[in-house]
Design a protein around this motif. Structure first.
Motif, PDB file in Angstrom:
ATOM      1  N   LEU A 135      -9.359   1.369  -1.103  1.00 32.45           N
ATOM      2  CA  LEU A 135     -10.026   2.411  -1.878  1.00 32.45           C
ATOM      3  C   LEU A 135     -10.106   1.952  -3.325  1.00 32.45           C
ATOM      4  O   LEU A 135      -9.097   1.562  -3.926  1.00 32.45           O
ATOM      5  N   ASP A 195      -4.650   3.087   3.125  1.00 34.77           N
ATOM      6  CA  ASP A 195      -5.020   1.758   2.664  1.00 34.77           C
ATOM      7  C   ASP A 195      -4.637   1.576   1.189  1.00 34.77           C
ATOM      8  O   ASP A 195      -4.431   2.566   0.471  1.00 34.77           O
ATOM      9  N   LEU A 229       1.756   5.748  -0.825  1.00 32.34           N
ATOM     10  CA  LEU A 229       0.639   5.113  -1.525  1.00 32.34           C
ATOM     11  C   LEU A 229       1.025   3.763  -2.121  1.00 32.34           C
ATOM     12  O   LEU A 229       2.050   3.624  -2.769  1.00 32.34           O
ATOM     13  N   GLU A 268      -4.232   8.907   2.049  1.00 23.23           N
ATOM     14  CA  GLU A 268      -4.733   7.533   2.000  1.00 23.23           C
ATOM     15  C   GLU A 268      -3.681   6.540   2.503  1.00 23.23           C
ATOM     16  O   GLU A 268      -2.561   6.501   1.996  1.00 23.23           O
ATOM     17  N   TYR A 296     -12.666  11.189  -1.255  1.00 29.29           N
ATOM     18  CA  TYR A 296     -11.426  10.474  -0.946  1.00 29.29           C
ATOM     19  C   TYR A 296     -10.267  11.453  -1.047  1.00 29.29           C
ATOM     20  O   TYR A 296     -10.400  12.546  -1.612  1.00 29.29           O
ATOM     21  N   ASN A 297      -9.113  11.058  -0.493  1.00 28.41           N
ATOM     22  CA  ASN A 297      -7.941  11.935  -0.511  1.00 28.41           C
ATOM     23  C   ASN A 297      -6.684  11.075  -0.618  1.00 28.41           C
ATOM     24  O   ASN A 297      -6.270  10.449   0.356  1.00 28.41           O
ATOM     25  N   LEU A 298      -6.106  11.032  -1.795  1.00 21.41           N
ATOM     26  CA  LEU A 298      -4.923  10.205  -1.995  1.00 21.41           C
ATOM     27  C   LEU A 298      -3.723  10.722  -1.206  1.00 21.41           C
ATOM     28  O   LEU A 298      -2.806   9.955  -0.888  1.00 21.41           O
ATOM     29  N   VAL A 324      -4.902   1.121  -2.785  1.00 17.68           N
ATOM     30  CA  VAL A 324      -5.793   1.764  -3.749  1.00 17.68           C
ATOM     31  C   VAL A 324      -5.843   0.914  -5.021  1.00 17.68           C
ATOM     32  O   VAL A 324      -4.804   0.485  -5.531  1.00 17.68           O
TER      33      VAL A 324
END
Length: 689
Positions: free
Chosen positions: A10, A56, A94, A54, A49-51, A58
């Motif tokens: 992302l 993957d 994350l 997420e 998008y949505n952290l 960033v």
């Protein structure tokens, strides 16, 4: 199954003037050459998008604006992650890498990026790659280019770790399962500690240009490099140059009938006001090194409001002669008054291609070049790369390739960036370069309104607004043989020429009522650089040169309050002012004397850096030297306005020395005290580079 693992990351950007977006687009473009997929979005597009979910890696590219604030596009995002109710493991899932953009000329360098970085860490997020902080003062590319180069290895390590985990999760062998934690920890530790300085760039990691015949360069008898000429080793190197940015704009000429949009349509958010200039006075003498002008605007018929210490913005045009010259070189002189239709090219490979927001839907070519595009902008390397394809001469083409290449980085800094070279300079230096109009629209940034500090008080003189500026001069140099004035200050000086009274340095000068010229302005309030709410609190002001501007407003306001509230208690006021020569550029000399005589100003300390002295002990030359002679008021406020590099840092050092001496602490402790004063908004700066 592991072979089908999606190699996606992302990519988020938050930009104020387009630089962070351009860098994100470069990352997006390079990702494809590394077999990766970058899912790119503006950080404000939270619906895409949505952290919180997420999985993957960033990558975040974020700039800084104002006095260390995140860009407007990131304000909601920052507000959201700064929610104190969020648990410390909110983003524990994350992995991210962050590239911050800033300018070390300003106090809170890269603070937009640092704010996001600190908060993500506090919420449990982990770095998979070291944070990069790029400095626009010395050239963003010095950090940006190697940071992007190192990014690919860091991402490869992340995806390798994911692949290992996938293998282990799908393996039934107990030996594999028992080994997983060790392997995972080992790789994770390596990724966590990956440092930018450990990276060694491989030529295969960046888009490259095929070897160029070195015989195409200029004669080796020239031993000094210049804008148009290189020397070894650059002239003999195989070059690593950026990938060619995809074109995404189509331009169609229409008829020459209709009206251009109003200037207010160029400003997104806020209200613009078209106001007349009613007075213009040259405060500096003709033989002063810099020409200082004071302008008065009539805002009586508007709802424009301000406080002393606020700033406002002037919407200004590019120089008319430069616009005409650009049209001539482009072969479009006959098309200047034609309206143009701008569309996004069908099938373009540019990610998120859209109609530029700063270009009106319908306007003439001349309007676009005059009011919308910053034709004086220093060309970015991506622009130089695009210009290569528009250049027919082999030697000129090679030199442009060098200037945008990694090998030519120092030449770019010296002959483009430090020399303030613009598009017109390049077109003169490389006459076979004939860019298309769509290329200019794609690469030239938005023409920004210019900001000025208010020099007056609306309580002291209702319906009037003063502002002060030096006419900016860019003298000729080898890379740019034409001298120029600042875009806005040069335009304003020419606009008010009929009003000027260069031989009369009094603010009571009358006349100029016949001037009907108006300028468009809009508010840019300063939330902190204001007088203390409690009038009994003492304050010190440091404003050499045109840095005195907001303090005239402070003193006007204080004088009026003293007249209206004779029963109030007022604290001491100090002003430290400096200039080159007492008889040439001592701005507001008579007014300051009046403020001193009527008690509005308690102490006035001045210095003159270029005047000779016959005294046994030479007087201080600079305001920071004068400040060291006096104690600070512990309960007061301290204001600094003016040049960052040559004054504000010196003042900060002087204040640290005073604090160290008065409080009997070492320099480090004094620096911490100053930091606390900044945090408490008692040490305030309004500075520029």
């Amino acid at each position: 199954m592991c072979c089908d693992l999606k190699r996606r990351f992302l990519l988020l950007y938050a930009t104020q003037r387009g630089q962070a977006k351009a860098i994100a687009e470069e990352i997006w473009q390079q990702a494809g050459t590394h077999g990766l997929e970058a899912d790119m979005h503006c950080i404000s597009e939270t619906d895409k998008y949505n952290l919180e979910t997420e999985k993957d890696p960033v990558v975040i590219v974020i700039s800084t604006t104002g006095t260390g604030d995140p860009p407007d596009a990131a304000r909601e995002f920052v507000k959201k992650i700064q929610d104190t109710t969020l648990p410390p493991d909110h983003f524990a899932h994350l992995q991210y890498g962050l590239l911050g953009l800033g300018d070390s000329e300003y106090t809170f360098f890269c603070n937009g990026g640092k704010t996001v970085d600190r908060r993500l860490q506090a919420l449990g997020a982990q770095h998979f790659y070291g944070t990069g902080l790029a400095d626009d003062c010395v050239g963003l590319e010095l950090v940006v280019d190697p940071w992007i180069d190192g990014l690919w290895l860091a991402l490869e390590k992340v995806f390798l770790l994911q692949k290992e985990k996938e293998v282990m999760s799908n393996s039934a062998a107990s030996s594999s399962l028992s080994a997983a934690p060790h392997v995972g920890h080992e790789l994770s530790s390596e990724v966590q500690n990956l440092k930018l300085e450990d990276e060694r760039v491989r030529s295969s990691d960046v888009p490259t240009q095929k070897p160029v015949d070195v015989h195409l360069v200029a004669s080796t008898r020239d031993t000094e490099p210049s804008l148009v000429h290189s020397v070894p080793p650059v002239s003999q190197s195989a070059l690593n140059i950026p990938a060619l940015p995809p074109e995404y704009i189509e331009v169609e000429f229409q008829d020459a009938h209709g009206e251009n949009p109003h200037l207010s349509s160029l400003i997104s958010g806020g209200t613009t006001f078209e106001v007349p200039v009613t007075k213009a006075i040259q405060l500096s003498r003709e033989d002063a090194i810099k020409t200082a002008l004071l302008l008065e605007l009539d805002i009586a018929n508007t709802v424009f409001d301000y406080q002393p210490g606020d700033a406002f913005c002037v919407i200004c045009p590019n120089n008319v002669n430069e616009v005409e010259e650009l049209l001539r070189i482009l072969g479009l002189s006959e098309k200047g008054e034609y309206f143009v239709c701008i569309k996004v090219k069908q099938g373009t490979k540019k990610k998120g291609a859209a109609h530029p927001q700063h270009i009106p839907e319908r306007s003439t070519l001349k309007f676009i070049l005059t009011w919308c595009l910053e034709i004086r902008a220093i060309p970015k390397k991506a622009f130089l790369r695009a210009l290569v394809e528009c250049t027919s001469d082999a030697g000129e083409k090679r030199r442009l390739q060098e200037l945008c290449s990694r090998q030519g980085a120092s030449d770019y800094t010296r002959f483009i960036r430090d020399s303030n070279v613009c598009l017109l300079d390049l077109l003169h230096a490389f006459p076979s370069c004939k860019p298309s109009l769509n290329l200019l629209i794609e690469h030239l940034p938005k023409l920004q309104a210019r900001s000025y500090s208010v020099s007056s008080s609306n309580l002291y003189q209702p319906g009037k607004l003063w502002f002060l500026f030096n006419i900016v001069e860019f003298p000729a140099c080898p890379a740019r043989p034409v001298s120029r004035k600042g875009v806005c200050t040069g335009w304003l000086a020419e606009l008010v020429a009929p009003l000027l009274h260069p031989n009369n340095n009094t603010l009571d000068t009358k006349g100029g009522s016949s001037l009907t010229e108006k300028i468009s302005i809009f508010a840019r309030p300063n939330n902190t650089f204001h007088l203390p709410a409690d009038p009994s609190v003492p304050f010190m002001m440091v404003g050499p040169g045109t840095g005195i501007s907001p303090f005239i407003g402070f003193l006007q306001h204080r004088q009026k309050l003293r007249e209206e509230h004779t029963d109030w208690e007022f604290g001491e006021t100090w002003l430290f002012f400096g200039c080159r020569h007492q008889d040439r550029d001592y701005l507001f000399k008579d007014e300051l004397r009046c403020f001193l005589e009527n008690g509005t100003l308690t102490h006035l300390k001045v210095c003159f850096s270029r005047d000779s002295s016959t005294a046994e002990v030479a007087p201080p030359k600079y305001v920071q030297d004068v400040i060291r002679l006096y104690a600070m008021k512990e309960t007061g406020y301290f204001y600094v306005c003016g040049d960052k590099k040559h004054m504000a840092d010196g003042v900060s050092d002087a204040v640290v020395d005073i604090l160290s001496m008065e409080m009997e602490v070492d320099k480090l402790e004094a620096m911490k005290i100053l930091a606390m004063l900044r945090e408490a908004k008692r040490y305030l700066q309004d500075v520029w580079s």
